[in-house]
Design an enzyme around this catalytic site. Structure first.
Site, PDB file in Angstrom:
ATOM      1  N   SER A 190       3.257  -6.478   7.742  1.00 11.63           N
ATOM      2  CA  SER A 190       2.832  -5.142   8.179  1.00 11.63           C
ATOM      3  C   SER A 190       1.696  -5.164   9.191  1.00 11.63           C
ATOM      4  O   SER A 190       1.165  -4.099   9.534  1.00 11.63           O
ATOM      5  CB  SER A 190       2.419  -4.317   6.960  1.00 11.63           C
ATOM      6  N   GLY A 196       9.421  -2.969   3.209  1.00 12.02           N
ATOM      7  CA  GLY A 196       9.064  -4.383   3.026  1.00 12.02           C
ATOM      8  C   GLY A 196       8.933  -5.131   4.338  1.00 12.02           C
ATOM      9  O   GLY A 196       9.603  -4.815   5.321  1.00 12.02           O
ATOM     10  N   ARG A 240      -9.826   6.445  16.179  1.00  6.43           N
ATOM     11  CA  ARG A 240      -8.415   6.347  16.578  1.00  6.43           C
ATOM     12  C   ARG A 240      -7.503   6.969  15.524  1.00  6.43           C
ATOM     13  O   ARG A 240      -6.534   7.665  15.832  1.00  6.43           O
ATOM     14  CB  ARG A 240      -8.059   4.874  16.807  1.00  6.43           C
ATOM     15  N   ASP A 244      10.383  -6.113  -4.105  1.00  8.96           N
ATOM     16  CA  ASP A 244       9.325  -6.773  -3.331  1.00  8.96           C
ATOM     17  C   ASP A 244       9.422  -8.248  -3.656  1.00  8.96           C
ATOM     18  O   ASP A 244      10.093  -8.647  -4.618  1.00  8.96           O
ATOM     19  CB  ASP A 244       7.932  -6.229  -3.712  1.00  8.96           C
ATOM     20  N   SER A 268       6.836   1.283  13.376  1.00  5.82           N
ATOM     21  CA  SER A 268       5.385   1.363  13.556  1.00  5.82           C
ATOM     22  C   SER A 268       5.029   1.895  14.937  1.00  5.82           C
ATOM     23  O   SER A 268       5.779   1.707  15.913  1.00  5.82           O
ATOM     24  CB  SER A 268       4.767  -0.028  13.383  1.00  5.82           C
ATOM     25  N   ASN A 269       3.877   2.509  15.012  1.00  4.89           N
ATOM     26  CA  ASN A 269       3.337   2.953  16.313  1.00  4.89           C
ATOM     27  C   ASN A 269       3.114   1.761  17.247  1.00  4.89           C
ATOM     28  O   ASN A 269       2.970   1.959  18.460  1.00  4.89           O
ATOM     29  CB  ASN A 269       2.043   3.744  16.102  1.00  4.89           C
ATOM     30  N   HIS A 270       3.116   0.526  16.699  1.00  9.79           N
ATOM     31  CA  HIS A 270       2.875  -0.643  17.559  1.00  9.79           C
ATOM     32  C   HIS A 270       4.100  -1.021  18.400  1.00  9.79           C
ATOM     33  O   HIS A 270       4.002  -1.906  19.252  1.00  9.79           O
ATOM     34  CB  HIS A 270       2.326  -1.799  16.722  1.00  9.79           C
ATOM     35  N   GLY A 311       0.821  -1.215   0.000  1.00  6.73           N
ATOM     36  CA  GLY A 311       0.000   0.000   0.000  1.00  6.73           C
ATOM     37  C   GLY A 311       0.854   1.263   0.000  1.00  6.73           C
ATOM     38  O   GLY A 311       0.646   2.161  -0.837  1.00  6.73           O
ATOM     39  N   TYR A 345       4.276  -8.361  16.088  1.00  6.02           N
ATOM     40  CA  TYR A 345       4.610  -7.422  15.010  1.00  6.02           C
ATOM     41  C   TYR A 345       5.316  -6.182  15.585  1.00  6.02           C
ATOM     42  O   TYR A 345       6.400  -5.793  15.113  1.00  6.02           O
ATOM     43  CB  TYR A 345       3.314  -7.046  14.281  1.00  6.02           C
TER      44      TYR A 345
END
Ligand code: NAI
Ligand code: 15L
Length: 268
Positions: A78, A75, A177, A37, A114-116, A17, A139
């Site tokens: 995700s 890559g 969110r 990819d 990532s915010n995670h 994306g 993740y």
């Protein structure tokens, strides 16, 4: 403003994306954009070259990296997933990428973190890049590993990395969110450009968000990157409120910054 400071730029995850969103935009940042990819990428257009690679395959990753001046690394897996695919793509894959960067003399990487990595902070608090990691799943944990790996390669070999803790980068915020976490595609490009062009990057953690009114993240430790967001989720606010229910505060997804990721995963 001059944004073309690299001759050949590598974009991994180019079929995804965000890869699709950056494919055209990043052509302004280089003479040659190398797309990579494991998935299909179509034909190479003007100013493009294509090198397919599975990140878990060290030899393929070395071929992918050879000859590039900088890397935009999108890559990998995700979303939350089983451990094995995350291990291969995000952990072994990242090690392969940095080993290839070291051997081929690549000195700057923009890493899609990532915010995670910090998903278990409350939506009621503001954190900066010094806040300890609190991953909300495997993740997020793999992205925390990536940030630490990047720090090792900076401290030992001077490879500069921007670890961009992307919030939610989609055409529009999908829920309440995301009004806090949203990053427009144009701001994503502005952010990646700032990371590629700032004179001194070092190892930097920067939160990837637009100029949203509600925010949980403070980028004061990344002022040297020079990222100035120009979009805002606020224009979507009324529409998002109209089509989504009020949050259920008994649901962890409504309490923590990671949203539904805090209760998702391959755990039985
Ligand atoms: P995506 O899932 O659409 O794209 C990821 C790409 O990586 C895919 O094209 C996939 O084929 C490729 N890939 C997966 N495993 C691979 C492997 N072993 N070898 C080579 N390629 C592999 O994800 P999206 O949304 O484009 O995100 C891009 C990056 O940004 C990801 O690293 C993601 O973790 C990160 N990110 C994205 C956010 C978002 O809001 N879209 C938010 C936070 C982080
Ligand atoms: C991510 O890390 C994911 O890659 C993306 O698909 C979104 O879910 C985003 O976080 C988010 O937190 O909204």
């Amino acid at each position: 403003m001059t944004i073309k400071v690299h001759h050949r730029l590598l974009l991994t995850g180019a079929a995804g994306g965000l890869g699709k969103a950056l494919r055209e935009r990043l052509k302004a940042n280089c003479d040659v954009l190398r797309l990579s990819d494991v998935a299909a990428l179509g034909e190479a257009g003007a100013g493009e070259e294509i090198v397919h690679a599975d990140l878990a395959d060290a030899q393929a990753v070395h071929a992918m990296v050879e000859g590039v001046d900088a890397i935009v690394h999108l890559g990998g897996i995700s979303v939350e997933a089983a451990f094995q695919p995350i291990l291969q793509a995000n952990i072994v894959g990242l090690y392969n990428l940095y080993e290839a960067a070291r051997k081929h003399g690549v000195k700057r990487v923009v890493f899609a973190s990532s915010n995670h990595v910090t998903g278990f902070y409350s939506q009621g608090e503001t954190i900066d890049a010094d806040a300890p990691a609190r991953p909300d799943g495997l993740y997020g944990l793999s992205k925390a590993f990536g940030e630490d790996l990047a720090r090792l390669y900076y401290d030992r070999w001077g490879i500069e990395t921007a670890c961009v803790r992307i919030g939610s980068s989609f055409a529009e915020p999908k829920d309440r969110r995301m009004l806090a976490t949203w990053l427009s595609f144009d701001d994503l490009h502005r952010l990646v450009t700032a990371c590629l062009t700032t004179p001194v990057l070092r190892h930097t953690i920067i939160f990837g968000m637009s100029r949203n009114a509600v925010t949980w993240w403070d980028n004061r430790l990344a002022n040297h990157v020079g990222y100035v967001p120009q979009d805002s989720s606020d224009v979507f606010r009324d529409a998002v409120y109209a089509r989504t229910p009020a949050p259920d505060l008994a649901d962890p997804a409504a309490l923590y910054q990671g949203g539904a990721f805090v209760r998702t995963g391959p755990f039985e």
